[in-house]
Design a protein around this motif. Structure first.
Motif, short mmCIF file in Angstrom:
data_model
loop_
_atom_site.label_atom_id
_atom_site.label_comp_id
_atom_site.label_asym_id
_atom_site.label_seq_id
_atom_site.Cartn_x
_atom_site.Cartn_y
_atom_site.Cartn_z
N TRP A 168 0.68 -1.12 0.01
CA TRP A 168 -0.03 0.10 -0.09
C TRP A 168 1.05 1.31 0.05
O TRP A 168 0.90 2.29 -0.70
N LEU A 169 2.01 1.23 0.66
CA LEU A 169 2.92 2.46 0.90
C LEU A 169 3.57 2.55 -0.50
O LEU A 169 3.81 3.59 -0.96
N ALA A 170 3.95 1.61 -1.01
CA ALA A 170 4.61 1.76 -2.34
C ALA A 170 3.69 2.19 -3.35
O ALA A 170 4.23 3.20 -4.41
N LEU A 171 2.42 1.98 -3.53
CA LEU A 171 1.62 2.57 -4.48
C LEU A 171 1.34 3.98 -4.11
O LEU A 171 1.23 4.65 -5.07
N HIS A 172 1.35 4.47 -2.91
CA HIS A 172 1.20 5.85 -2.77
C HIS A 172 2.36 6.63 -2.94
O HIS A 172 2.25 7.82 -3.34
N ARG A 173 3.25 6.12 -2.73
CA ARG A 173 4.74 6.97 -2.95
C ARG A 173 4.86 7.41 -4.05
O ARG A 173 5.50 8.48 -4.25
N ARG A 174 4.72 6.75 -5.17
CA ARG A 174 4.86 7.01 -6.56
C ARG A 174 3.86 7.90 -6.99
O ARG A 174 4.06 8.29 -8.46
N ILE A 175 2.93 8.08 -6.54
CA ILE A 175 1.56 8.96 -6.99
C ILE A 175 1.95 10.65 -6.43
O ILE A 175 1.63 10.80 -5.46
N LYS A 176 2.45 11.29 -7.34
CA LYS A 176 2.78 12.63 -7.33
C LYS A 176 2.53 13.54 -8.30
O LYS A 176 2.75 12.99 -9.41
N GLY A 177 2.61 14.96 -8.30
CA GLY A 177 2.42 15.70 -9.16
C GLY A 177 2.03 17.33 -8.75
O GLY A 177 2.14 17.51 -7.76
N SER A 178 1.16 17.83 -9.69
CA SER A 178 0.86 19.30 -9.33
C SER A 178 -0.55 19.41 -9.67
O SER A 178 -1.24 18.98 -10.54
#
Length: 291
Positions: free
Chosen positions: A69-79
């Protein structure tokens, strides 16, 4: 209750995508604009296939799935692409933001409690909601990494913080695109599936606070009427199957789904449809309760 989480899922998603971080993350990092059906399938798997072991598994299982679950969320970023709520265009977002994670879990918890209150209005007391919070609700925040200092001690405090978080919310283009994509996600599975997916969101608009419902955009009168009728019938059918006929009072749902706001606005005027739903539902519940 696993079934309650599923039954309340459309309302939960509408609340979640009203948070600009969450809507933008789904818009930027999913197939919502190209393959909505795949988004629904992945969402279903991640909720029931990953979150349930985290919520209900033993320590070893929980740690293994929590790492995924953490791995899925860590790569979701942007503006942020559009200013909305408390956020401005260009603000950076990350799915690992603790306030956004808090909101995701809060929408699941509150919607579950709201749907349960509809089906069991005679048992939806402050005491029973507090018991739910202590036995399940509070723990569900902690096991997904929310610091204990951010997890309210009581259900009443959670309810108040849930409403305070509305100040962060705002519906912009990404949120509308996400919800539209989810509503048409059943098209590939035939007429019945297509209608059910669309209708699930239509009736769930009535579970939202009026200002959020308006931000999702104007809808033709026929859709307003359709949403009202299907929600009312749905609550009645669910109640019947759960042997809780008193829950046909749809007004009880409105009262329990955002208790604090209704208390705060009790002296303020409600919209015509909301007032009708509330009044008719309360009268129906009263008649059935006294029958």
């Amino acid at each position: 209750d696993d079934g309650l989480i599923f039954a309340a899922s459309a309302r939960t998603v509408l609340f979640q995508t009203a948070h600009p971080y969450i809507a933008q993350g789904v818009y930027d990092h999913s197939y919502i604009t190209t393959n909505p059906a795949k988004v629904v399938a992945l969402r279903f798997f991640r909720t029931f296939g990953i979150m349930f072991p985290i919520w209900h598994g033993d320590d070893v299982t929980r740690e293994r799935y929590f790492a995924k679950w953490l791995a899925l969320h860590r790569r979701i970023k942007g503006s942020i692409s559009d200013s909305a709520g408390a956020f401005n265009k260009g603000d950076e977002y990350c799915a690992g933001d603790v306030r956004a994670l808090w909101w995701v879990q809060a929408t699941i918890t509150e919607s579950t409690a709201a749907y349960w209150s509809v089906m069991n209005p005679q048992n939806a007391t402050d005491e029973s909601l507090e018991e739910f919070w202590q036995l399940q609700g509070r723990r569900s925040f902690i096991v997904v990494g929310i610091p204990e200092s951010m997890v309210p001690a009581t259900y009443k405090e959670f309810e108040e913080e849930f409403v305070r978080m509305w100040a962060d919310l705002g519906v912009a283009t990404p949120a509308r695109v996400v919800i539209n994509g989810l509503q048409i996600a059943g098209h590939e599975r035939g007429m019945v599936a297509s209608y059910l997916m669309w209708a699930m969101f239509e009736k769930s608009y009535f579970w939202l606070p009026p200002e959020l419902r308006r931000q999702y955009g104007p809808r033709p009168l026929w859709r307003e009427i359709h949403g009202f009728i299907t929600l009312f019938l749905d609550l009645g059918l669910v109640s019947a199957f759960r042997d809780v006929v008193t829950a046909v009072g749809a007004g009880r749902m409105l009262e329990q789904s955002y208790l604090v706001e209704m208390r705060r606005r009790r002296q303020e005027s409600m919209g015509v449809v909301t007032r009708a739903l509330y009044s008719v539902g309360r009268v129906g519940a009263g008649v059935l309760t006294n029958a």
